[in-house]
Design a protein around this motif. Structure first.
Motif: not given
Length: 798
Positions: A412-435
């Motif tokens: 459960h700790a590994a999965l929670a860390g997996l979720v948080e790292d995925t969200v953080r890394t995804f959010a670090e992309n430049e804005d044009y990626i989200f378009e």
């Protein structure tokens, strides 16, 4: 709410290559054909073509007021004050941690009150000194006083140090230095521009006095796990302009600070808020209050880290209680906006909800195969085999209880860390990626794959993604329900660190691991264990340093034992470069400013020889200062300051060589700090704002516009500084060896040789180049000879 269900799209999560090893993907994932789970959602194009991230402020040209502030900031800037603020926050954090066994909502108020009591005496001493200084200078003919007499008055007004802690003494010393520099700046201005600037002395000292309490309040906020807000909105705007001015063309996006508002930034904003007094009405008073705009997803008084800790705990509980057929999207959907709010990303309200909905469904589909009492068992068993017990032993407290998720399934700790790292890394992309929905799908897949490789043991990861096959470990979450979590690698490798390896590895502060260890009294080579960590949002390296207090050698090294685990460091130390993470230079300036996702290693020396001389000096705080070289540009004064700091061990060794008639050894050491005589590559990979980078110069760089032109000019100037300085330095070393010996005999730790280059030709070209210069003109821009004054002082001088 805008629905994300679309009838057709280019890709789905199932179509993209899975990061999991083939032996563990036989089971059909939720969302596959016949499962009844909706396909992974696409992402509709952004309305109007605008990205979800807010635009940054526009850069504004400097006027006369801006130049005056820049000159004042250059005068009062003090690297040691930034370190003193950071050490005070860590000392306060340590005192609170020693008093309270845990960080819970129930003791939050008590921790805050205890911290206020810790800092009350320091606040009183600082304010009392500034009041005495203001009274002592009243009625003095300051412009008419010789410089030596003014210095004598300022010396007389310095307070007798009271019963302060070591970090408190350093902080008060920084306030005293800042006050003296501010007085000197105003008085010197009055000598050149009649007496009008003297009217600013009162407001400047009043502002300085008023800023002490807000700064200490922010130190306390950091110590109790909250986010300290900027001192003043105007200071925040000035900081943004300075940041834009220092940009070197790096792309937007990228890693975000782990502490969000970092400790060095507090000292920088303090200086910027103080500089605002130059524009103030002389009759106006400054209340020292703070105002900060909060949006609907922020929390008042900086409780974003506390809210994130609670949300992380709720996610852990949801993962632990989920059944094998349960949809995890709602639980993840509750967590994602809290993490995005803690990161303080400038996502619009509509854009934020789109990101939340997409990530919740996307991640839930992919981790569903690991949730439930039966499905999570292979993951739990693999984590235990990957060294879980070593991590639990390292995190064990004095009462035998661990600070992690004791008693819970490690999956459960590994999965929670997996979720948080995925969200953080995804959010670090430049804005044009989200378009673009296709690019966004790829970004999410890439973030998820990287998070799997970080949190899952290699046996469960596709071979091409495995970060360290020879070690076979994984990063596991510790203290996940607190504002100061961290990921710790489940293996603790043992390595030999030679002088050659140590001198090739970068260390925090723009120096090398070799210089840092020698400053701490370590004789190389050494054998050591390496404890590897990855920063999460809220991670504090001072907490990691305290974990080493019970380890032989680790406690004496303190923060010096913690260094960045770059890809180069991981390759040299562990033969596994995939374990390292490269971050922008801004996150290598100081160990008090790290990025979320950045990795570090903590050195635990082994053997009596390695720890023989590691005993900390009485009253010393923080890590011992290693030898380093720095150049700082002051365009307002057309000056460049060059500093060579020699650590105490190196200074004493050179003093011994000079006494034996070897003054050439001193010159050799100084040139080596600059990178050697024949160096033409990058000379300052961690230079701060206002410093120079002595990199190579190519006229083709001018073809890329004003920013590239400005950067190329800085490179050219840095090379020219070497041409001016080295001959003058060689003459000074031959003629002033006795001055160096006297400085080395002083009780202060280390020696600083400071060179001031004034009337530097061509500095005005760096202000606002607009492409009018040709490469040939730029190449000859710095012809001429500045005035050079060289001095040596004991200790680490600004």
């Amino acid at each position: 709410m805008v629905s994300l269900d679309v009838p057709e799209r280019a890709w789905s999560a199932a179509e993209l290559e899975t990061p999991f090893a083939e032996t563990f993907v036989a089971a059909e994932p939720r969302g596959a054909a016949g499962s009844g789970f909706a396909p992974s959602p696409g992402f509709a194009p952004w309305a109007g073509g605008a990205g979800p991230f807010a635009e940054g402020p526009d850069e504004r040209p400097q006027g006369e007021d801006d130049r005056q502030r820049a000159a004042f900031l250059s005068e009062i800037r003090d690297e040691d004050f930034a370190e003193a603020v950071a050490l005070l926050a860590e000392e306060t954090e340590q005192a609170i941690a020693d008093r309270f066994t845990g960080e819970t909502a129930g003791n939050a108020l008590d921790r805050e009150r205890f911290g206020e009591a810790q800092l009350a005496g320091l606040r009183y001493e600082a304010v009392r000194y500034l009041e005495e200084l203001e009274r002592g200078l009243a009625g003095q003919d300051l412009p008419g006083l010789p410089a030596e007499q003014l210095e004598a008055i300022l010396d007389r007004l310095e307070p007798a140090r009271g019963d302060l802690t070591p970090a408190g003494e350093n902080f008060l010393g920084g306030i005293i230095r800042k006050a003296r520099k501010a007085v000197g700046f105003v008085v010197n201005a009055a000598k050149t521009v009649a007496t009008a600037p003297l009217k600013l002395l009162g407001p400047v000292l009043t502002r300085l006095k008023a800023l002490v309490a807000p700064l200490l309040k922010r130190v306390l906020s950091f110590a109790i796990g909250r986010l300290p807000a900027p001192l003043r909105p105007a200071a925040r705007q000035l900081a943004q302009r300075l940041k834009l001015e220092a940009e070197t063309g790096e792309a937007e996006g990228g890693p975000l600070p782990a502490a969000l508002t970092d400790l060095p930034a507090l000292a920088e904003e303090f200086d910027e808020a103080l500089a605002e007094a130059l524009d103030a009405d002389p009759e106006a008073e400054f209340a020292g209050e703070m105002t900060e705009a909060e949006d609907a997803h922020d929390w008042p008084d900086g409780r974003r880290l506390e809210a994130l800790a609670e949300a992380r705990g709720a996610l852990l509980d949801s993962l632990a209680g989920a059944g094998e057929d349960e949809d995890l999207a709602p639980a993840i959907e509750q967590f994602v906006p809290v993490l995005l709010g803690a990161l303080k990303l400038g996502i619009s309200v509509v854009g934020r909800q789109r990101v939340v909905n997409f990530l919740a469904k996307y991640i839930a589909q992919l981790i569903g195969r690991w949730v439930g009492p039966q499905l999570s068992k292979p993951l739990s068993d693999a984590i235990v085999d990957a060294g879980l017990k070593l991590v639990m032993l390292e995190a064990e407290g004095p009462d035998g209880q661990t600070s992690g998720e004791s008693g819970r399934d490690p999956a459960h700790a590994a999965l929670a860390g997996l979720v948080e790292d995925t969200v953080r890394t995804f959010a670090e992309n430049e804005d044009y990626i989200f378009e673009d929905e296709g690019l966004m799908q790829l970004a999410a897949a890439e973030a998820f794959a990287g998070a799997v490789a970080t949190h899952f043991p290699p046996t469960l990861v596709r071979p091409a993604l495995r970060q360290a096959p020879s070690l076979g470990g994984a990063f596991l979450g510790r203290r996940l329900r607190t504002p100061r979590p961290v990921l710790t690698y489940s293996r603790v490798p043992e390595v030999t660190i030679t002088s050659q390896i140590a001198d090739a590895l970068p260390a925090f502060g723009g120096t090398t691991l070799g210089a840092t260890l020698r400053a701490a009294g370590v004789s190389l080579p050494i054998t050591a264990r390496l404890h590897l960590h990855q920063a999460m949002v809220g991670t504090s390296l001072s907490r990691l340093a305290r974990r080493g207090r019970g380890v032989r050698g680790g406690g004496a090294l303190g923060l010096a034992a913690i260094q960045p685990l770059t890809k180069a460091a991981a390759g040299l130390l562990l033969r596994e470069p995939g374990l390292g993470v490269d971050v922008p230079a801004a996150f290598l300036h100081s160990r008090h400013r790290i990025a979320a996702g950045q990795r570090v290693y903590r050195i635990e020396p082994l053997g009596a020889a390695a720890v023989q001389s590691l005993a900390a000096a009485p009253g010393r705080t923080g890590a011992p200062a290693p030898s380093r070289f720095a150049m700082r540009l002051d365009r307002a004064r057309r000056a460049i300051t060059v500093r060579y700091f020699l650590s105490e061990p190196q200074a004493q060794g050179l003093a011994q060589a000079v006494r034996a008639g070897g003054s050439a050894a001193l010159m050799q050491a100084l040139t080596e700090l600059m990178g050697g005589l024949r160096r033409h590559g990058a000379a300052c990979p961690t230079c701060r704002t206002g410093e120079l980078e002595a990199e190579g110069f190519d006229t083709e760089e001018f073809a890329f516009g004003p920013r590239a032109l400005r950067q190329a000019l800085r490179h050219r100037l840095a090379r020219q500084v070497r041409r001016w300085l080295l001959p003058a330095l060689a003459r000074w070393v031959r003629d002033h060896a006795e001055a160096f010996l006297r400085a080395a005999q002083h009780p202060a730790s280390g020696v600083t040789i400071r060179a001031e280059l004034t009337a530097v030709p061509g500095l005005s070209l760096l202000d606002d180049p607009r492409g009018a210069l040709t490469p040939g003109q730029a190449a000859s821009a710095f012809r001429g000879t500045p005035s050079i004054a060289i001095a040596v002082v004991p200790g680490r001088a600004a």
